[in-house]
Design a protein around this motif. Structure first.
Motif, PDB file in Angstrom:
ATOM      1  N   ASN A 184       0.816  -1.226   0.000  1.00 39.39           N
ATOM      2  CA  ASN A 184       0.000   0.000   0.000  1.00 39.39           C
ATOM      3  C   ASN A 184       0.847   1.272   0.000  1.00 39.39           C
ATOM      4  N   ILE A 185       1.955   1.283   0.740  1.00 41.80           N
ATOM      5  CA  ILE A 185       2.770   2.499   0.847  1.00 41.80           C
ATOM      6  C   ILE A 185       3.492   2.826  -0.467  1.00 41.80           C
ATOM      7  N   THR A 186       3.632   1.828  -1.329  1.00 41.57           N
ATOM      8  CA  THR A 186       4.212   2.055  -2.660  1.00 41.57           C
ATOM      9  C   THR A 186       3.115   2.411  -3.659  1.00 41.57           C
ATOM     10  N   SER A 187       2.074   1.576  -3.709  1.00 43.37           N
ATOM     11  CA  SER A 187       1.032   1.737  -4.718  1.00 43.37           C
ATOM     12  C   SER A 187       0.252   3.036  -4.547  1.00 43.37           C
ATOM     13  N   TYR A 188      -0.034   3.402  -3.308  1.00 38.58           N
ATOM     14  CA  TYR A 188      -0.786   4.634  -3.043  1.00 38.58           C
ATOM     15  C   TYR A 188      -0.107   5.830  -3.708  1.00 38.58           C
ATOM     16  N   PHE A 189       1.198   5.897  -3.559  1.00 38.27           N
ATOM     17  CA  PHE A 189       1.924   7.058  -4.087  1.00 38.27           C
ATOM     18  C   PHE A 189       2.252   6.911  -5.573  1.00 38.27           C
ATOM     19  N   ASN A 190       2.291   5.676  -6.082  1.00 41.23           N
ATOM     20  CA  ASN A 190       2.368   5.500  -7.528  1.00 41.23           C
ATOM     21  C   ASN A 190       1.099   6.053  -8.181  1.00 41.23           C
ATOM     22  N   LEU A 191      -0.041   5.837  -7.534  1.00 37.25           N
ATOM     23  CA  LEU A 191      -1.301   6.387  -8.042  1.00 37.25           C
ATOM     24  C   LEU A 191      -1.295   7.911  -7.966  1.00 37.25           C
ATOM     25  N   VAL A 192      -0.799   8.448  -6.855  1.00 37.81           N
ATOM     26  CA  VAL A 192      -0.690   9.911  -6.710  1.00 37.81           C
ATOM     27  C   VAL A 192       0.158  10.488  -7.841  1.00 37.81           C
ATOM     28  N   LEU A 193       1.295   9.844  -8.102  1.00 37.21           N
ATOM     29  CA  LEU A 193       2.202  10.333  -9.141  1.00 37.21           C
ATOM     30  C   LEU A 193       1.620  10.153 -10.549  1.00 37.21           C
ATOM     31  N   ASN A 194       0.598   9.278 -10.666  1.00 33.30           N
ATOM     32  CA  ASN A 194      -0.133   9.120 -11.928  1.00 33.30           C
ATOM     33  C   ASN A 194      -1.398   9.980 -11.949  1.00 33.30           C
ATOM     34  N   ARG A 195      -1.441  10.971 -11.063  1.00 32.71           N
ATOM     35  CA  ARG A 195      -2.533  11.957 -10.982  1.00 32.71           C
ATOM     36  C   ARG A 195      -3.884  11.316 -10.687  1.00 32.71           C
ATOM     37  N   GLN A 196      -3.845  10.295  -9.859  1.00 42.00           N
ATOM     38  CA  GLN A 196      -5.065   9.640  -9.389  1.00 42.00           C
ATOM     39  C   GLN A 196      -5.328  10.059  -7.946  1.00 42.00           C
ATOM     40  N   ASP A 197      -6.575   9.856  -7.500  1.00 47.70           N
ATOM     41  CA  ASP A 197      -6.919  10.095  -6.093  1.00 47.70           C
ATOM     42  C   ASP A 197      -7.143   8.739  -5.435  1.00 47.70           C
ATOM     43  N   PRO A 198      -6.127   8.224  -4.718  1.00 47.27           N
ATOM     44  CA  PRO A 198      -6.223   6.858  -4.189  1.00 47.27           C
ATOM     45  C   PRO A 198      -7.275   6.683  -3.104  1.00 47.27           C
ATOM     46  N   ASP A 199      -7.692   7.766  -2.467  1.00 47.08           N
ATOM     47  CA  ASP A 199      -8.738   7.668  -1.434  1.00 47.08           C
ATOM     48  C   ASP A 199     -10.130   7.738  -2.054  1.00 47.08           C
ATOM     49  N   LYS A 200     -10.318   8.690  -2.944  1.00 45.08           N
ATOM     50  CA  LYS A 200     -11.650   8.941  -3.513  1.00 45.08           C
ATOM     51  C   LYS A 200     -12.047   7.889  -4.548  1.00 45.08           C
ATOM     52  N   ASP A 201     -11.097   7.431  -5.348  1.00 45.97           N
ATOM     53  CA  ASP A 201     -11.430   6.610  -6.513  1.00 45.97           C
ATOM     54  C   ASP A 201     -11.022   5.142  -6.406  1.00 45.97           C
ATOM     55  N   TYR A 202     -10.364   4.763  -5.300  1.00 44.95           N
ATOM     56  CA  TYR A 202      -9.869   3.390  -5.170  1.00 44.95           C
ATOM     57  C   TYR A 202     -10.290   2.774  -3.838  1.00 44.95           C
ATOM     58  N   LYS A 203     -10.444   1.454  -3.864  1.00 48.74           N
ATOM     59  CA  LYS A 203     -10.800   0.702  -2.658  1.00 48.74           C
ATOM     60  C   LYS A 203      -9.624  -0.203  -2.300  1.00 48.74           C
ATOM     61  N   TRP A 204      -9.289  -0.263  -1.013  1.00 48.12           N
ATOM     62  CA  TRP A 204      -8.118  -1.003  -0.550  1.00 48.12           C
ATOM     63  C   TRP A 204      -8.542  -2.139   0.381  1.00 48.12           C
ATOM     64  N   PHE A 205      -8.051  -3.327   0.096  1.00 42.55           N
ATOM     65  CA  PHE A 205      -8.301  -4.489   0.948  1.00 42.55           C
ATOM     66  C   PHE A 205      -6.961  -4.893   1.563  1.00 42.55           C
ATOM     67  N   SER A 206      -6.786  -4.588   2.842  1.00 44.11           N
ATOM     68  CA  SER A 206      -5.517  -4.893   3.515  1.00 44.11           C
ATOM     69  C   SER A 206      -5.512  -6.325   4.021  1.00 44.11           C
TER      70      SER A 206
END
Length: 341
Positions: A184-206
């Motif tokens: 999660n700590i890698t993918s979340y920020f890869n999405l940020v750097l791809n101009r995505q909103d990882p909180d608003k537009d993505y669902k996370w299953f830990s």
């Protein structure tokens, strides 16, 4: 007079030389390229915490949190920041060579499955009949069968598409895969750097929320250093502990040290990553109970069992082979209070 001054200067030079000669050099590998979540190590160096302990810590960038273990086992490094689960794998077959975790930092696991909120995947049961993108050999991908088994999913109905880690988020964004098996700590920020909103537009299953209650990254040392210089190990742990507690209260100071080490990092994104590490991986009810740096032996034993099952290891190492609390400062000195700023 001149002779006396010269003698005095020589004495100072000799003293300084003797002091530096007494410093123990420790080669230290990070878990990856420079990231905000590494700030404690840079802060400890910049603020003289290592020096106070008689240590000269040389910090290099890493090649992956699992690679930290193999780098230490090869003898190239004395210590590093990496994944305890990789220690478990190596300790199963090479207990005499595997490093030992001496300071647990990420109390919670970063292993997760991420999907778009528009994917129609609302529960883990919805992974059946879908394609998940996974990087071969990574813990999240390797542990998927254990995840499916523990949660009574029909694993044969979940398709895995193998890909390089750097392709996971782009393929998820494009819709080429339904979900990705990630850190999660890698993918979340890869999405940020791809101009995505990882909180608003993505669902996370830990994985941690679904029965895979694993520990994760922390500071480990070689068995050679442990045996030959336990005083240096204790000093290393004390210095890093002081730094972790300091940057929990002041992330800007942590980022200043990170930028001092590598001024090419994206300061805004890496500060968010540092704060993410505290929010999602470091601070937990268990950490508040036992203090930062420590583990619970019964939870570690269960975590070892999960890794043994997931990697089909021949031998389950004992918790004492994996983690040592011998060098931890007293509990009162490991009271971490996180304040985002």
């Amino acid at each position: 007079m001149l002779a006396r001054v010269s003698a005095a200067l020589l004495g100072v030079a000799l003293f300084a030389g003797a002091a530096s000669a007494q410093e123990t050099t420790i080669k230290f590998t990070l878990g990856w390229k420079t990231q905000g979540s590494d700030a404690a190590f840079f802060y400890a160096k910049d603020n003289g915490f290592f020096k106070e302990e008689g240590l000269n810590v040389v910090i290099d960038q890493g090649e992956g949190s699992g690679a930290t273990v193999t780098r230490i086992m090869s003898g190239a490094y004395d210590a590093g920041f990496g994944d305890v689960n990789a220690i478990i794998q190596n300790a199963s077959t090479k207990p005499q060579d595997a490093p030992v975790m001496v300071y647990m930092i990420w109390n919670q696991p970063p292993f997760a499955i991420v999907t778009k909120k528009t994917s129609g995947i609302n529960t883990i049961k919805d992974f059946e009949g879908r394609t998940l993108g996974g990087a071969q050999g990574t813990p999240t991908t390797r542990l998927l069968p254990v995840f499916a088994n523990k949660n009574k999913l029909e694993g044969e109905k979940i398709k895995i598409s193998n890909m390089a880690p750097n392709l996971q988020e782009p393929m998820l964004i494009k819709g080429d895969i339904d979900a990705a098996l990630v850190f999660n700590i890698t993918s979340y920020f890869n999405l940020v750097l791809n101009r995505q909103d990882p909180d608003k537009d993505y669902k996370w299953f830990s994985f941690g929320d679904y029965g895979l209650d694993l520990y994760s990254n922390g500071m480990m040392v070689s068995r050679k250093l442990l045996a030959s210089n336990p005083k240096a190990v204790a000093g290393l742990v004390r210095a890093v502990n002081k730094a972790v507690i300091a940057i929990a209260k002041d992330q800007n100071a942590g980022m200043k040290a990170a930028l001092n080490y590598d001024n090419l990092i994206n300061a805004e994104v890496e500060k968010r990553r540092l704060q993410f590490s505290f929010d999602k991986l470091i601070v937990s009810p268990e950490m508040k109970e036992i203090g930062v740096g420590d583990v619970k032996d019964d939870r570690m034993a269960r975590a070892i069992g999960i890794i043994v099952e997931g990697y089909q290891l021949a031998r389950a190492p004992a918790p004492s082979e994996i983690f040592s609390r011998e060098f931890l400062p007293p509990r009162a000195e490991r009271e971490l209070v996180y304040t985002a700023n």
